[in-house]
Design an enzyme around this catalytic site. Structure first.
Site, PDB file in Angstrom:
ATOM      1  N   ASN A  15      47.792  44.859  36.240  1.00  0.00           N
ATOM      2  CA  ASN A  15      46.456  45.079  36.809  1.00  0.00           C
ATOM      3  C   ASN A  15      46.124  46.607  36.976  1.00  0.00           C
ATOM      4  O   ASN A  15      46.698  47.166  37.593  1.00  0.00           O
ATOM      5  CB  ASN A  15      45.907  44.196  37.981  1.00  0.00           C
ATOM      6  N   GLU A  25      48.398  34.303  44.478  1.00  0.00           N
ATOM      7  CA  GLU A  25      49.357  35.331  45.022  1.00  0.00           C
ATOM      8  C   GLU A  25      50.058  35.084  46.387  1.00  0.00           C
ATOM      9  O   GLU A  25      49.632  34.238  47.188  1.00  0.00           O
ATOM     10  CB  GLU A  25      48.449  36.473  45.358  1.00  0.00           C
ATOM     11  N   ASP A  66      39.486  38.709  38.961  1.00  0.00           N
ATOM     12  CA  ASP A  66      40.394  39.407  39.701  1.00  0.00           C
ATOM     13  C   ASP A  66      40.159  39.261  41.257  1.00  0.00           C
ATOM     14  O   ASP A  66      38.989  39.324  41.829  1.00  0.00           O
ATOM     15  CB  ASP A  66      40.313  40.762  39.502  1.00  0.00           C
ATOM     16  N   HIS A  67      41.134  38.660  42.109  1.00  0.00           N
ATOM     17  CA  HIS A  67      41.004  38.484  43.686  1.00  0.00           C
ATOM     18  C   HIS A  67      39.743  37.921  43.921  1.00  0.00           C
ATOM     19  O   HIS A  67      39.111  38.063  44.699  1.00  0.00           O
ATOM     20  CB  HIS A  67      41.010  39.765  44.309  1.00  0.00           C
ATOM     21  N   SER A 100      36.178  42.193  39.304  1.00  0.00           N
ATOM     22  CA  SER A 100      36.305  41.635  40.722  1.00  0.00           C
ATOM     23  C   SER A 100      34.989  41.026  41.420  1.00  0.00           C
ATOM     24  O   SER A 100      33.973  40.976  40.776  1.00  0.00           O
ATOM     25  CB  SER A 100      36.357  43.117  41.583  1.00  0.00           C
ATOM     26  N   HIS A 115      50.150  43.562  40.664  1.00  0.00           N
ATOM     27  CA  HIS A 115      48.775  44.049  41.271  1.00  0.00           C
ATOM     28  C   HIS A 115      49.149  45.494  41.854  1.00  0.00           C
ATOM     29  O   HIS A 115      50.280  45.590  42.042  1.00  0.00           O
ATOM     30  CB  HIS A 115      48.330  43.289  42.345  1.00  0.00           C
ATOM     31  N   ASP A 139      43.107  49.143  37.503  1.00  0.00           N
ATOM     32  CA  ASP A 139      41.705  49.665  38.036  1.00  0.00           C
ATOM     33  C   ASP A 139      41.532  51.150  38.492  1.00  0.00           C
ATOM     34  O   ASP A 139      40.882  51.783  38.006  1.00  0.00           O
ATOM     35  CB  ASP A 139      41.340  48.606  39.080  1.00  0.00           C
ATOM     36  N   THR A 140      42.557  51.393  39.488  1.00  0.00           N
ATOM     37  CA  THR A 140      42.520  52.758  40.161  1.00  0.00           C
ATOM     38  C   THR A 140      42.547  54.072  39.039  1.00  0.00           C
ATOM     39  O   THR A 140      41.752  54.814  38.893  1.00  0.00           O
ATOM     40  CB  THR A 140      43.373  53.170  41.074  1.00  0.00           C
TER      41      THR A 140
END
Length: 313
Positions: A259, A141, A89-90, A50, A216, A261-262
């Site tokens: 994706n 997106e 990412d993003h 990110s 996502h 991450d969490t």
């Protein structure tokens, strides 16, 4: 294996109907764990960063951050037998997107989904033109990442419009599309039961010529790790993610990049709390991080099995 273009990895996944994990990193330990998991699973892998991770690794300097990240990922890629790609990412900030392109990322995401449709299309097209000139693929997106309830008006206001997706892909010529179908970022994705609009996903795949699609906000938020983190002092009660069966259905309907991450953050949180509690006299960070590293690697391997990418390298 040589550092691999993201498009090459996802085009193969699209042809063979599986998904590849894009795992976010914040430090060397996360990168090591993800690469080792990919090597053991014989799975292609996408390393994702990110803008926040770039700032963190570069001590506030995005150019230094992207340079360090590319150097690390390339060094690992050249010593393993599986395809390894690197993705922004993003990307919302033009400076960060340009920095990633100059440094050598194999794909970038332009996230202008917060803008009205025509502005999103225009901003995405601009990045596609620049990136394609450098032979770098681009993700865009449509819709908003927001966990939804069973409310028709709310669903229509935040989810991707399949007809807009058709126009968006045709006019921007992007390589991958992230359509909002009901997922959300973070550990608290839903107030009630998870709701994903699979019929909408099916229409988007059809309308966009079958290009690779991206999911996502797709972390599963494993309850055993949430419980472990809470046992050692965390306060993340009520966290809820995407069930495995929903991920498998999304892959069947055309999702090729997922994706994560969490899930890695929760794993790290639980592992570091447990290790520090059990090793009160330990001051060597390598010995503290080692068991946490193994836990993160295990989480990544489990996701690769679910996504169907294990054995596809």
């Amino acid at each position: 294996m040589p550092y691999t273009p993201t498009k090459e990895i996802l085009d193969k996944a699209n042809r063979e109907r599986y998904a590849v994990g894009a795992f976010n990193i914040n430090n060397l330990e996360f990168l090591q764990a993800i690469i080792e998991a990919a090597e053991e699973e014989k799975s292609p892998v996408i390393i994702a960063t990110s803008e926040g991770a770039i700032r963190y690794i570069g001590a506030g300097d995005p150019h230094r951050g992207t340079g360090i990240i590319v150097s690390m990922v390339k060094a690992f890629a050249e010593t393993v037998s599986v395809p390894v790609a690197l993705h922004l990412d993003h990307g919302k900030n033009f400076e960060y997107i340009m920095s990633a392109l100059r440094a050598g990322y194999t794909s970038v995401m332009i996230d202008a989904s917060h803008l009205p449709f025509e502005e999103n299309l225009r901003e995405t097209r601009k990045i596609v033109e620049i990136a394609h000139a450098l032979e770098v693929s681009v993700e865009g997106e449509l819709g908003k990442l927001k966990g939804i309830e069973d409310n028709v008006a709310e669903r229509e206001s935040v989810l991707v419009d399949p007809e807009e997706a058709k126009v968006f892909v045709e006019k921007t010529e992007l390589d991958f599309l992230a359509p909002a179908i009901g997922t959300s970022h973070g550990a608290f994705k839903f107030k009630g039961e998870p709701v994903l609009d699979f019929e909408r996903l099916k229409k988007v795949k059809e309308n966009t010529g079958g290009i690779p699609l991206v999911l996502h906000g797709a972390s599963m938020v494993p309850q055993d790790l949430v419980a472990l983190a809470n046992e050692y002092g965390a306060e993340i009660k009520g966290a809820k993610g995407i069930p495995e069966e929903m991920l498998r259905e999304a892959i069947k309907l055309g999702i090729n990049k997922i994706n994560i991450d969490t899930d890695l953050r929760i794993t790290f949180n639980a592992g570091i709390r447990k290790t520090l509690s059990e090793k009160k006299s330990e001051i060597d960070p390598r010995k503290i991080f080692k068991p946490v590293f193994e836990m993160v690697k295990d989480t990544v391997k489990k996701r690769m099995k679910i996504f169907g990418s294990s054995g596809k390298a």
